[in-house]
Design a protein around this motif. Structure first.
Motif, PDB file in Angstrom:
ATOM      1  N   VAL A 168       0.869  -1.181   0.000  1.00 24.16           N
ATOM      2  CA  VAL A 168       0.000   0.000   0.000  1.00 24.16           C
ATOM      3  C   VAL A 168       0.900   1.223   0.000  1.00 24.16           C
ATOM      4  O   VAL A 168       1.692   1.420   0.923  1.00 24.16           O
ATOM      5  CB  VAL A 168      -0.928   0.019   1.235  1.00 24.16           C
ATOM      6  N   THR A 169       0.791   2.005  -1.058  1.00 29.66           N
ATOM      7  CA  THR A 169       1.686   3.144  -1.240  1.00 29.66           C
ATOM      8  C   THR A 169       0.922   4.454  -1.118  1.00 29.66           C
ATOM      9  O   THR A 169      -0.303   4.483  -1.145  1.00 29.66           O
ATOM     10  CB  THR A 169       2.364   3.070  -2.615  1.00 29.66           C
ATOM     11  N   GLY A 170       1.677   5.503  -1.014  1.00 30.13           N
ATOM     12  CA  GLY A 170       1.107   6.838  -0.935  1.00 30.13           C
ATOM     13  C   GLY A 170       1.903   7.784  -1.814  1.00 30.13           C
ATOM     14  O   GLY A 170       2.623   7.350  -2.718  1.00 30.13           O
ATOM     15  N   PRO A 171       1.810   9.078  -1.536  1.00 33.46           N
ATOM     16  CA  PRO A 171       2.459  10.074  -2.396  1.00 33.46           C
ATOM     17  C   PRO A 171       3.989  10.049  -2.342  1.00 33.46           C
ATOM     18  O   PRO A 171       4.635  10.633  -3.205  1.00 33.46           O
ATOM     19  CB  PRO A 171       1.908  11.405  -1.875  1.00 33.46           C
ATOM     20  N   THR A 172       4.593   9.379  -1.371  1.00 31.35           N
ATOM     21  CA  THR A 172       6.051   9.351  -1.278  1.00 31.35           C
ATOM     22  C   THR A 172       6.665   8.175  -2.031  1.00 31.35           C
ATOM     23  O   THR A 172       7.872   7.963  -1.982  1.00 31.35           O
ATOM     24  CB  THR A 172       6.508   9.297   0.199  1.00 31.35           C
ATOM     25  N   TYR A 173       5.836   7.390  -2.728  1.00 30.00           N
ATOM     26  CA  TYR A 173       6.309   6.216  -3.464  1.00 30.00           C
ATOM     27  C   TYR A 173       6.042   6.403  -4.952  1.00 30.00           C
ATOM     28  O   TYR A 173       4.926   6.715  -5.360  1.00 30.00           O
ATOM     29  CB  TYR A 173       5.582   4.961  -2.960  1.00 30.00           C
ATOM     30  N   ASP A 174       7.078   6.231  -5.764  1.00 30.70           N
ATOM     31  CA  ASP A 174       6.953   6.313  -7.212  1.00 30.70           C
ATOM     32  C   ASP A 174       6.809   4.895  -7.764  1.00 30.70           C
ATOM     33  O   ASP A 174       7.763   4.114  -7.740  1.00 30.70           O
ATOM     34  CB  ASP A 174       8.178   6.998  -7.811  1.00 30.70           C
ATOM     35  N   ALA A 175       5.636   4.540  -8.238  1.00 31.03           N
ATOM     36  CA  ALA A 175       5.350   3.175  -8.678  1.00 31.03           C
ATOM     37  C   ALA A 175       6.141   2.777  -9.917  1.00 31.03           C
ATOM     38  O   ALA A 175       6.499   1.614 -10.073  1.00 31.03           O
ATOM     39  CB  ALA A 175       3.857   3.010  -8.939  1.00 31.03           C
ATOM     40  N   SER A 176       6.451   3.724 -10.807  1.00 35.72           N
ATOM     41  CA  SER A 176       7.163   3.369 -12.032  1.00 35.72           C
ATOM     42  C   SER A 176       8.604   2.946 -11.750  1.00 35.72           C
ATOM     43  O   SER A 176       9.109   2.011 -12.356  1.00 35.72           O
ATOM     44  CB  SER A 176       7.121   4.525 -13.035  1.00 35.72           C
ATOM     45  N   SER A 177       9.270   3.619 -10.828  1.00 39.88           N
ATOM     46  CA  SER A 177      10.654   3.260 -10.485  1.00 39.88           C
ATOM     47  C   SER A 177      10.732   2.412  -9.215  1.00 39.88           C
ATOM     48  O   SER A 177      11.803   1.943  -8.851  1.00 39.88           O
ATOM     49  CB  SER A 177      11.496   4.525 -10.296  1.00 39.88           C
ATOM     50  N   MET A 178       9.597   2.243  -8.534  1.00 35.63           N
ATOM     51  CA  MET A 178       9.497   1.507  -7.263  1.00 35.63           C
ATOM     52  C   MET A 178      10.352   2.134  -6.163  1.00 35.63           C
ATOM     53  O   MET A 178      10.864   1.451  -5.295  1.00 35.63           O
ATOM     54  CB  MET A 178       9.863   0.033  -7.447  1.00 35.63           C
TER      55      MET A 178
END
Length: 166
Positions: free
Chosen positions: A77-87
Motif C-alpha cells: 500500500v503506497t502513498g504520495p512518497t512512493y513512485d510506482a514506475s521506479s518503485m
C-alpha cells in the motif's frame, strides 16, 4: 481500496519528518488493526500482518512488490512518497505491506509469511515471532525493527511491525 484512500490522505513527509507525522502513521496502523480484529473475529476469523516501512535515510529506497510465502494475500500500500514506475520510496517516506490469512478448514494453517525485497536489504515478515528476520543488508543502509507487536491485537490475530531504514 479503503486502506489505500486513507493512507493517501496522510500528509506527505519530507526528509527528517517530525515526530507528528510518524505518530499519525502509527495511529493509522493501530486503528486499522483494531478495526480488522473487530470485524474479522469468530466465526469469520482472519489474521493480518501490517509492516510500516519508514525511509529515514537521505536516499531513495527501492521497494519491490511483496512475495507471498504463506497466507492468502500480500499487498504493498503506497502513498504520495512512493513512485510506482521506479518503485522508489522517497527519503522521509513510508509504505505499508499488508498480509492476510484465514483458516477455511481444520487441516489448513492460517500463518502469514511474506518476503520483501528492497535496495536496503531483504526481509521476511510473519505473524509468528520466530519467522521474522532481516535476511540481508545492502549498500550503506541500516535496517532495524522499531516495533513487533502481536499479543495486543486479540492474541496474535493482528501483527504490527515497524521497520526503519537509515
Amino acid at each position: 481500496a479503503e486502506i489505500r484512500s486513507q493512507w493517501a490522505s496522510i500528509p506527505d513527509a519530507e526528509a527528517g519528518a517530525d515526530l507528528m507525522t510518524k505518530n499519525t502513521m502509527d495511529v493509522y496502523v493501530v486503528t486499522l488493526l483494531k478495526q480488522w480484529v473487530a470485524n474479522h473475529n469468530w466465526p469469520n476469523k482472519k489474521k493480518i500482518v501490517v509492516l510500516l516501512l519508514l525511509n529515514e535515510s537521505p536516499y531513495m529506497v527501492q521497494v519491490r512488490q511483496p512475495r507471498l510465502l504463506a497466507g492468502e494475500f500480500a499487498h504493498l500500500v503506497t502513498g504520495p512518497t512512493y513512485d510506482a514506475s521506479s518503485m522508489n520510496l522517497k527519503p522521509g517516506g513510508a509504505v505499508l505491506v499488508v498480509g492476510l490469512a484465514y483458516k477455511p478448514s481444520l487441516t489448513r494453517e492460517d500463518t502469514i509469511r511474506i518476503k520483501l525485497e528492497t535496495s536496503a536489504g531483504d526481509l521476511v515478515i510473519s505473524d509468528q515471532k520466530n519467522k521474522i528476520a532481516i535476511l540481508s543488508r545492502r549498500q550503506a543502509h541500516r535496517m532495524g525493527f522499531l516495533e513487533n507487536s502481536q499479543e495486543i491485537f486479540n492474541h496474535g490475530q493482528g501483527t504490527k511491525l515497524v521497520l526503519e531504514v537509515k
